[in-house]
Write an enzyme that holds these catalytic residues in place. Structure first.
Site, PDB file in Angstrom:
ATOM      1  N   ARG A  15      14.830 -47.456  79.785  1.00  0.00           N
ATOM      2  CA  ARG A  15      14.944 -48.775  79.164  1.00  0.00           C
ATOM      3  C   ARG A  15      16.413 -49.161  79.009  1.00  0.00           C
ATOM      4  NH1 ARG A  15      11.252 -47.513  73.991  1.00  0.00           N
ATOM      5  NH2 ARG A  15      12.161 -45.455  74.405  1.00  0.00           N
ATOM      6  N   LYS A  75      17.485 -46.128  72.413  1.00  0.00           N
ATOM      7  CA  LYS A  75      17.240 -44.883  71.690  1.00  0.00           C
ATOM      8  C   LYS A  75      18.444 -44.479  70.860  1.00  0.00           C
ATOM      9  CE  LYS A  75      14.184 -42.732  71.507  1.00  0.00           C
ATOM     10  NZ  LYS A  75      13.121 -42.859  70.454  1.00  0.00           N
ATOM     11  N   TYR A  94      17.099 -48.018  67.888  1.00  0.00           N
ATOM     12  CA  TYR A  94      16.205 -47.127  67.157  1.00  0.00           C
ATOM     13  C   TYR A  94      17.012 -45.909  66.710  1.00  0.00           C
ATOM     14  CZ  TYR A  94      12.108 -49.682  68.877  1.00  0.00           C
ATOM     15  OH  TYR A  94      11.173 -50.649  69.137  1.00  0.00           O
ATOM     16  N   HIS A  96      15.526 -43.410  63.853  1.00  0.00           N
ATOM     17  CA  HIS A  96      14.591 -42.361  63.424  1.00  0.00           C
ATOM     18  C   HIS A  96      15.351 -41.209  62.766  1.00  0.00           C
ATOM     19  CE1 HIS A  96      11.337 -44.411  65.463  1.00  0.00           C
ATOM     20  NE2 HIS A  96      12.042 -44.448  66.583  1.00  0.00           N
ATOM     21  N   GLU A 118      13.601 -49.689  63.666  1.00  0.00           N
ATOM     22  CA  GLU A 118      12.299 -49.323  63.103  1.00  0.00           C
ATOM     23  C   GLU A 118      12.152 -49.625  61.613  1.00  0.00           C
ATOM     24  OE1 GLU A 118      14.746 -45.500  62.764  1.00  0.00           O
ATOM     25  OE2 GLU A 118      14.511 -47.112  64.230  1.00  0.00           O
ATOM     26  N   SER A 134       5.367 -49.600  69.475  1.00  0.00           N
ATOM     27  CA  SER A 134       4.150 -48.967  68.967  1.00  0.00           C
ATOM     28  C   SER A 134       2.957 -49.391  69.814  1.00  0.00           C
ATOM     29  CB  SER A 134       3.918 -49.359  67.506  1.00  0.00           C
ATOM     30  OG  SER A 134       4.941 -48.849  66.675  1.00  0.00           O
ATOM     31  N   SER A 220      -9.512 -41.239  55.209  1.00  0.00           N
ATOM     32  CA  SER A 220      -8.751 -40.007  55.389  1.00  0.00           C
ATOM     33  C   SER A 220      -8.611 -39.215  54.093  1.00  0.00           C
ATOM     34  CB  SER A 220      -7.359 -40.323  55.940  1.00  0.00           C
ATOM     35  OG  SER A 220      -6.605 -39.144  56.104  1.00  0.00           O
ATOM     36  N   LEU A 240       2.293 -43.500  60.356  1.00  0.00           N
ATOM     37  CA  LEU A 240       3.641 -44.013  60.118  1.00  0.00           C
ATOM     38  C   LEU A 240       3.850 -44.276  58.636  1.00  0.00           C
ATOM     39  CD1 LEU A 240       6.360 -45.233  61.153  1.00  0.00           C
ATOM     40  CD2 LEU A 240       5.183 -47.450  61.189  1.00  0.00           C
ATOM     41  N   ILE A 269       5.880 -38.332  66.672  1.00  0.00           N
ATOM     42  CA  ILE A 269       6.902 -37.305  66.846  1.00  0.00           C
ATOM     43  C   ILE A 269       8.309 -37.843  66.612  1.00  0.00           C
ATOM     44  CG2 ILE A 269       7.142 -37.631  69.347  1.00  0.00           C
ATOM     45  CD1 ILE A 269       7.139 -34.262  67.387  1.00  0.00           C
ATOM     46  N   ASP A 270       8.551 -39.137  66.846  1.00  0.00           N
ATOM     47  CA  ASP A 270       9.860 -39.723  66.553  1.00  0.00           C
ATOM     48  C   ASP A 270      10.243 -39.539  65.094  1.00  0.00           C
ATOM     49  OD1 ASP A 270      11.172 -40.638  68.773  1.00  0.00           O
ATOM     50  OD2 ASP A 270      10.202 -42.589  68.789  1.00  0.00           O
TER      51      ASP A 270
END
Length: 377
Positions: A15, A75, A94, A96, A118, A134, A220, A240, A269-270
């Site tokens: 990207r 990223k 991003y 994270h 994010e 997402s 849940s 999330l 996983i991010d």
């Protein structure tokens, strides 16, 4: 303002931060854009298209980091990139940070202004700069999981859609948000039996309205998750908590109860992953096996469909890039509390509370930090 777009260097990341059409918008508004050579090739965007849009092509990332007032990426910056950040320079990408202490410390030390896609919010609720990726990751998850279920890939040898006389595969999705909903759409379209687990009753009602009886919904709890993972041929983690590390909903003991050759695709996983057995992987080495269960934990899943992802991301980020360039950082974040929510690190301070809590670091509110003396280039 001079905006820089370096080429992404994360494993198999194709990207790019800005498309030529986004560059043209910035040029129209009186800004200058510096793009690293070949930065857009992975998304099918040639240097000539950037030049035609008004950008200048730079040969190296160091030139871009040295000159640009704002860096627009996709990223998180890797260690070599973090070393090139300057005090006061804006980094918009991003990040994270909650599961990544090393990056957090480096960004603090850089005294750069770090805004995370994010955690930017929306007046309508949700996370508008995270949503498009997402959606992509959610739609990719059943596709990736279906491949991993093939015997040659280490899986159970199950076809998700089944065939007449043979049951369809069981897809269990943890989380009914954007990525979980998109995963359900694709898994259902593939003919799988789909169950979505969430602890938000409104999310469960929305899913029931959207899918009717085609998708089962379960509230849940720990015991519910422990029971339902046993049924999964494909378990998709789509949990999330904005800005924070993902909760570990699936313990190692639960993984051990799953069917041999079942697959876990951990979209979360991010943010550290929602399974205790999850660890980051790459597109070049995407899977590993724990207790007979295939784990797919690629941290940049949307990079596999770079062209679609780049355009979807730019549609969301461009208004914020323009606001930062047109108004400057302080005026832009003062005028927009939702953009201000994206400020994670400023002048050596962590300004995102979930990140500070994840690492036991001091938190300074964005409003307080912005009133401190600005860093000097």
């Amino acid at each position: 303002m001079l905006i820089g777009v370096p080429k992404e260097i994360k494993n198999n990341e194709y990207r790019v931060g800005l498309t030529p059409s986004s560059v043209a918008e910035l040029i129209h508004n009186g800004h200058a854009v510096l793009v690293q050579t070949s930065a857009g090739l992975g998304s099918g965007l040639a240097d000539e298209e950037y030049v035609a849009a008004g950008a200048t092509i730079a040969g190296t990332a160091s030139e871009i980091f040295e000159r640009a007032e704002m860096i627009v990426k996709v990223k998180e910056p890797l260690a070599p990139e973090r070393k090139m950040l300057r005090p006061g320079q804006i980094l918009f990408t991003y990040l994270h940070l909650a599961p990544d202490l090393a990056q957090t410390k480096d960004l603090i030390a850089s005294h750069a202004t770090c805004i995370a896609y994010e955690t930017v919010t929306s007046p309508y609720g949700g996370l508008p700069l995270l949503t498009p990726m997402s959606e992509v990751a959610g739609r990719l998850a059943p596709q990736a999981g279906a491949h991993c279920l093939e015997k040659g890939a280490g899986g159970r040898g199950v076809l998700l859609g089944g065939v007449p006389g043979v049951p369809a595969g069981e897809v269990i999705i943890l989380g009914g948000g954007v990525s979980g909903t998109q995963a359900a759409i694709i898994a259902l379209g593939m003919g799988a039996n789909v169950t979505v687990v969430d602890r938000n009753p409104e999310a469960l009602r929305r899913l029931a309205l959207q899918f009717g009886t085609g998708v089962r919904t379960i509230f849940s709890t720990r015991s519910a998750v422990a029971e339902i993972v046993k049924r999964a041929d494909l378990l998709i983690g789509a949990v999330l908590v904005p800005g924070a590390a993902a909760p570990k909903l699936v313990t190692r003991a639960m993984v051990a109860t799953m069917k041999p050759g079942a697959v876990i695709v951990d979209i979360a996983i991010d943010q550290g992953g929602c399974c205790e057995t999850s660890r980051p992987t790459t597109h070049s080495d995407p899977t590993y096996v724990v207790d007979g269960i295939v784990h797919y934990c690629v941290t940049n899943m949307p990079g596999a469909v770079a062209r679609t992802s780049t355009f979807a991301l730019n549609n969301a980020t461009l208004p914020f890039v323009l606001a930062l360039a047109d108004k400057g950082l302080r005026a832009a974040v003062a005028a927009d509390s939702h953009l201000r929510a994206g400020l994670n690190v400023y002048a050596g301070h962590v300004t995102c509370k979930p990140v500070a809590e994840a690492h036991g670091l001091e938190w300074v509110s964005a409003e307080t930090a912005l009133n401190m003396p600005p860093a000097v280039n």
